[in-house]
Each structure stands twice: as C-alpha cells, then as structure tokens.
Design a protein around this motif. Structure first.
Motif, PDB file in Angstrom:
ATOM      1  N   GLU A  85      21.446  67.580  62.957  1.00 18.43           N
ATOM      2  CA  GLU A  85      20.930  67.644  64.334  1.00 18.43           C
ATOM      3  C   GLU A  85      19.404  67.822  64.357  1.00 18.43           C
ATOM      4  N   TYR A  86      18.872  68.654  63.444  1.00 17.57           N
ATOM      5  CA  TYR A  86      17.420  68.875  63.460  1.00 17.57           C
ATOM      6  C   TYR A  86      16.656  67.583  63.154  1.00 17.57           C
ATOM      7  N   ALA A  87      17.262  66.721  62.326  1.00 20.36           N
ATOM      8  CA  ALA A  87      16.593  65.460  61.984  1.00 20.36           C
ATOM      9  C   ALA A  87      16.571  64.518  63.195  1.00 20.36           C
ATOM     10  N   VAL A  88      17.650  64.531  63.957  1.00 20.04           N
ATOM     11  CA  VAL A  88      17.682  63.722  65.184  1.00 20.04           C
ATOM     12  C   VAL A  88      16.596  64.210  66.138  1.00 20.04           C
ATOM     13  N   LYS A  89      16.476  65.524  66.263  1.00 24.90           N
ATOM     14  CA  LYS A  89      15.427  66.089  67.137  1.00 24.90           C
ATOM     15  C   LYS A  89      14.037  65.657  66.674  1.00 24.90           C
ATOM     16  N   LEU A  90      13.809  65.722  65.362  1.00 23.89           N
ATOM     17  CA  LEU A  90      12.500  65.338  64.819  1.00 23.89           C
ATOM     18  C   LEU A  90      12.210  63.865  65.108  1.00 23.89           C
ATOM     19  N   ILE A 192       6.377  63.892  55.019  1.00 23.43           N
ATOM     20  CA  ILE A 192       7.737  63.606  54.534  1.00 23.43           C
ATOM     21  C   ILE A 192       8.571  64.887  54.624  1.00 23.43           C
ATOM     22  N   ILE A 193       9.742  64.772  55.245  1.00 24.28           N
ATOM     23  CA  ILE A 193      10.612  65.936  55.413  1.00 24.28           C
ATOM     24  C   ILE A 193      11.950  65.705  54.734  1.00 24.28           C
ATOM     25  N   ASN A 194      12.327  66.634  53.880  1.00 23.46           N
ATOM     26  CA  ASN A 194      13.650  66.602  53.265  1.00 23.46           C
ATOM     27  C   ASN A 194      14.685  67.051  54.297  1.00 23.46           C
ATOM     28  N   CYS A 195      15.535  66.115  54.720  1.00 26.47           N
ATOM     29  CA  CYS A 195      16.575  66.421  55.715  1.00 26.47           C
ATOM     30  C   CYS A 195      17.953  66.341  55.071  1.00 26.47           C
ATOM     31  N   THR A 196      18.042  66.659  53.778  1.00 26.34           N
ATOM     32  CA  THR A 196      19.336  66.580  53.096  1.00 26.34           C
ATOM     33  C   THR A 196      19.972  67.954  52.945  1.00 26.34           C
ATOM     34  N   LYS A 197      19.322  68.982  53.503  1.00 22.96           N
ATOM     35  CA  LYS A 197      19.857  70.340  53.380  1.00 22.96           C
ATOM     36  C   LYS A 197      20.025  70.952  54.761  1.00 22.96           C
ATOM     37  N   THR A 198      20.574  72.162  54.818  1.00 19.66           N
ATOM     38  CA  THR A 198      20.845  72.741  56.141  1.00 19.66           C
ATOM     39  C   THR A 198      19.565  73.052  56.909  1.00 19.66           C
ATOM     40  N   THR A 199      18.473  73.305  56.170  1.00 15.65           N
ATOM     41  CA  THR A 199      17.194  73.475  56.859  1.00 15.65           C
ATOM     42  C   THR A 199      16.189  72.479  56.302  1.00 15.65           C
ATOM     43  N   PRO A 200      15.270  71.980  57.152  1.00 18.01           N
ATOM     44  CA  PRO A 200      14.305  70.987  56.692  1.00 18.01           C
ATOM     45  C   PRO A 200      13.195  71.617  55.845  1.00 18.01           C
ATOM     46  N   ALA A 201      12.550  70.786  55.007  1.00 20.95           N
ATOM     47  CA  ALA A 201      11.398  71.259  54.234  1.00 20.95           C
ATOM     48  C   ALA A 201      10.373  70.125  54.169  1.00 20.95           C
ATOM     49  N   ILE A 202       9.107  70.497  54.219  1.00 22.89           N
ATOM     50  CA  ILE A 202       8.037  69.492  54.143  1.00 22.89           C
ATOM     51  C   ILE A 202       7.742  69.199  52.670  1.00 22.89           C
ATOM     52  N   LEU A 203       7.932  67.932  52.270  1.00 20.46           N
ATOM     53  CA  LEU A 203       7.649  67.532  50.888  1.00 20.46           C
ATOM     54  C   LEU A 203       6.217  67.002  50.742  1.00 20.46           C
ATOM     55  N   ARG A 204       5.703  66.415  51.821  1.00 19.81           N
ATOM     56  CA  ARG A 204       4.309  65.923  51.810  1.00 19.81           C
ATOM     57  C   ARG A 204       3.741  66.179  53.199  1.00 19.81           C
ATOM     58  N   PRO A 205       2.644  66.953  53.297  1.00 22.63           N
ATOM     59  CA  PRO A 205       2.051  67.199  54.614  1.00 22.63           C
ATOM     60  C   PRO A 205       1.355  65.945  55.147  1.00 22.63           C
ATOM     61  N   GLY A 206       1.324  65.790  56.457  1.00 21.37           N
ATOM     62  CA  GLY A 206       0.693  64.613  57.059  1.00 21.37           C
ATOM     63  C   GLY A 206       0.370  64.867  58.516  1.00 21.37           C
ATOM     64  N   GLY A 218      11.830  75.601  66.577  1.00 21.48           N
ATOM     65  CA  GLY A 218      11.923  77.058  66.637  1.00 21.48           C
ATOM     66  C   GLY A 218      12.244  77.671  65.284  1.00 21.48           C
ATOM     67  N   ILE A 219      11.625  77.138  64.216  1.00 18.90           N
ATOM     68  CA  ILE A 219      11.860  77.661  62.861  1.00 18.90           C
ATOM     69  C   ILE A 219      10.513  77.933  62.194  1.00 18.90           C
ATOM     70  N   ASP A 220      10.566  78.354  60.948  1.00 13.18           N
ATOM     71  CA  ASP A 220       9.345  78.496  60.161  1.00 13.18           C
ATOM     72  C   ASP A 220       9.563  77.609  58.941  1.00 13.18           C
ATOM     73  N   ILE A 221       9.159  76.352  59.019  1.00 17.98           N
ATOM     74  CA  ILE A 221       9.547  75.357  58.010  1.00 17.98           C
ATOM     75  C   ILE A 221       8.906  75.647  56.658  1.00 17.98           C
ATOM     76  N   GLU A 222       9.706  75.424  55.620  1.00 18.92           N
ATOM     77  CA  GLU A 222       9.207  75.594  54.256  1.00 18.92           C
ATOM     78  C   GLU A 222       8.312  74.404  53.891  1.00 18.92           C
ATOM     79  N   VAL A 223       7.176  74.695  53.276  1.00 15.42           N
ATOM     80  CA  VAL A 223       6.331  73.620  52.762  1.00 15.42           C
ATOM     81  C   VAL A 223       6.442  73.678  51.247  1.00 15.42           C
ATOM     82  N   VAL A 224       7.009  72.624  50.660  1.00 17.30           N
ATOM     83  CA  VAL A 224       7.290  72.632  49.227  1.00 17.30           C
ATOM     84  C   VAL A 224       6.004  72.386  48.461  1.00 17.30           C
ATOM     85  N   THR A 225       5.690  73.295  47.564  1.00 19.28           N
ATOM     86  CA  THR A 225       4.542  73.038  46.692  1.00 19.28           C
ATOM     87  C   THR A 225       5.089  72.484  45.388  1.00 19.28           C
TER      88      THR A 225
END
Ligand code: TXA
Ligand code: MG
Length: 326
Positions: A85-90, A192-206, A218-225
């Motif tokens: 659902e979060y990916a549809v919203k995005l 780029i956002i990983n939407c394969t898990k229950t919560t999204p994560a930013i793989l590449r900022p843009g 309404g979350i605090d998204i993880e930014v993957v380093t």
C-alpha cells in the motif's frame, strides 16, 4: 565494437519523430532520451538482444539491473506484483517524477532486466518527450523502456543531448537515436526506494527527498548507507561512481589552476577555475554533472568541492559527490 559516430541527435521532437523513435525501439534499436533527472539510454525492456546492447554500449556489468520506464501508474501491475500500500501511495503522489520503486517482479521482467533478482525497478519520468515516447511505444505494442543513465559505466550521467553524444557516440550505431529535450531540470538521478519489505527504505537519494516521503507516509524512512546486508542488492549504488577523470576533493584548499565547485556565496580563490556557481541547492543539483564534465574538458587534474548542506536535494548532491570522490 567501436563504431562510426553517425547516429543522429534530433532536436525538434515532433509527433512524427516520436512515432519513428518508438518504432525504432520496437525494431530493437536504442534511443537515448531526456528525462527530468538525467538522460537515459533506452531499449525495449522485453527485447533481450536490445537490452544486451545497452550493457555493451555502456560497458556495464550484466548483474547491474535496469530501471523499466512506463508511461503511467496504470501499467505498474504488468511489471510488479504484491505491491504494498505504501508503494501505491508513493507512486500516486510522486509519479510522473524522479522516483524509482523496487518491487517484486511479474514474469514480464526477465532476468536480463533484473540482473537475476526477483524484483524490478519501475519509474514514470516527468518529461514531455519521455512521456510521449513511452505512450507511443506502448501504443505500438511495447510494455516498457529499460533505460540506465546514458553514460559509460562509472562515469558522470549526461544532463543534455550533447553530453550523451560525447559519452556514447563511439559506441552507438547509425540506427540509434538521441532525442534532445533540453537540459534535465533536476540534474541528478531518481530517488530509488526498496518496496520489497514491510517498510520502505531509500537506496539512492534523489529529487524526492526523505522529508517528502515522511510527510506523505507519516514514517521516518530508513536511508540505506553502505553494504546493509538486510537490504536488496543494488550494485551501482555502493561503489565509486559518477566519476570524472579529475580527482574530486571534498576538503582542502584549491591552488591556482585547480577546479572549484561551490554555492555562489563562496568566492573563487585567486587563480582557481570556477566550474559552477549555483545560487541554490536545486541549481547545485542541476549544474553539478556539467561542472564535473567541464573539469574534464578543461583537462583539470583536481576539483575541490564545498558540499551543500540541508536535508532536501542536498542529500542527493552530497551522495554523488562522495561517490565521485571515492
Ligand atoms: O533517474 C534515473 O533513475 C535515471 C533515468 C534515466 O531514469 N536512470 C538511472 O539508471 O539512473 P541507472 O541504471 O544508471 O541507475 C539505476 C540504479 C543502478 O545502480 C541499479 O543497480 C539500481 O538502480 N537498480 C535498478 N533496478 C534494480 C533492482 N531491481 N534492484 C536493485 N537495484 C536496482
Ligand atoms: Mg547510472
């Protein structure tokens, strides 16, 4: 396989040019096209031979997956399934726009697109030329256009048609095309956002920033380093990348004859070559890659950079600068 530089740049992308370009993609040729982020090197995402040429022209290792571009969210379920659902919203909020969603793939997304992974990257770009090309391509029976940035592997992404030509003219052939849609308005690649898990994560900022995503979801998204083993493999995101020939320094003081990139509020030291002088962080993103290219065309060996600060597009600019400096 260097070939003669006879491919054409087409500046006036009329309806009939777009029709021909789409037909050319369907026929298995490559078409470089503008997007709001950077220029892409497009191929029919269902044509294995055409996609193989993209890898060859870029000199890119084949385990690096490609982003599939589509004209609208309504085509998303052709390529992706089990969409959270979060990916549809995005997608609803930010498409067309500088956002790529990594989602579980359908059978349409073959291993030659995904690098053998079970997920696929999808984006709807916000550029009139890209969107009309995608719509026409789909009208002619295509499903999606695979397009990495139109540069040689590891190099700086092109943000105008002439930069695509400078990067790839020696590798494209006379059936391939470059569509000119002016200067890319964002200037750095999509978020780029990983939407394969229950919560999204930013793989590449843009261009779509963490704040924009957090405000929406309404979350605090993880930014993957670096090398987070818990996240999916996204090869191009981790190592040295976006590199000009000149060495990039994120600290230290330039000497006369060195290149310099910083916001316009920082004066140019005496004898130093100013490569770009953006007034805002957005302009910094838009002009960064041209500044790095200018360093190479001036045959500079060193470029000193003062990174922008802030948590908007500055995060993407700093990410690219850190990779360019590696
Ligand atoms: O703004 C952009 O995204 C541009 C324009 C042309 O749309 N495209 C672009 O593509 O930057 P490329 O291939 O240069 O960078 C895409 C990155 C690569 O590092 C790739 O490894 C990663 O996205 N990627 C693509 N599909 C993926 C997938 N299924 N899983 C993980 N990573 C993926
Ligand atoms: Mg790239």
């Amino acid at each position: 396989m260097r070939q003669l530089a006879t491919m054409t740049i087409i500046s006036n992308c009329t309806e009939s040019v777009i029709k021909d370009a789409a037909a050319s993609l369907i026929a298995g040729n490559l078409v470089a096209f503008p997007t709001e982020t950077v220029y892409g090197l497009g191929a029919d995402a269902c044509n294995e031979e055409a996609v193989a040429r993209v890898y060859e022209v870029k000199g890119r290792p084949i385990n690096h997956p490609l982003i599939v571009h589509i004209s609208s969210i309504s085509n998303l379920d052709k390529w992706a399934k089990d969409i959270p659902e979060y990916a549809v919203k995005l997608a609803r909020a930010f498409w067309p726009g500088p956002l790529t969603l990594i989602l579980p793939r359908t059978d349409l997304a073959k291993d030659f697109i995904t690098g053998g992974q079970n997920n696929v990257g999808i984006r709807v770009p916000a550029h009139t030329v890209a969107l009309s090309l995608l719509k026409e391509f789909e009208d002619q029976g295509g499903y999606g256009i695979a397009a990495p940035s139109a540069n040689r592997f590891g190099k700086v992404s092109p943000t105008c048609a002439n930069d695509v030509k400078a990067e790839l003219s020696g590798y494209l052939n006379s059936n391939d095309l470059i569509l000119d849609g002016g200067q890319s308005s964002i200037g750095v690649e999509s978020t780029i956002i990983n939407c394969t898990k229950t919560t999204p994560a930013i793989l590449r900022p843009g261009g779509i920033t963490a704040t924009m995503i957090n405000d929406l979801l309404g979350i605090d998204i993880e930014v993957v380093t670096k090398n987070d083993s818990d996240q999916i493999r996204a090869p191009g995101l981790l190592e040295s990348h976006y590199s000009p020939k000149a060495k990039v320094y994120l600290s230290g003081t330039p000497s006369a004859g060195d290149g310099f990139i910083a916001l316009s509020k920082f004066p140019t030291p005496p004898g130093v070559i100013r490569l770009t002088s953006p007034a805002t962080n957005e302009e910094y993103a838009r002009t960064l890659y041209q500044g790095l290219r200018l360093a190479d065309s001036k045959k500079l060996s060193k470029v000193f950079v003062i990174e922008p600060t802030g948590n908007g597009i500055a995060v993407a600019v700093c990410d690219r600068l850190q990779k360019a400096a590696e």
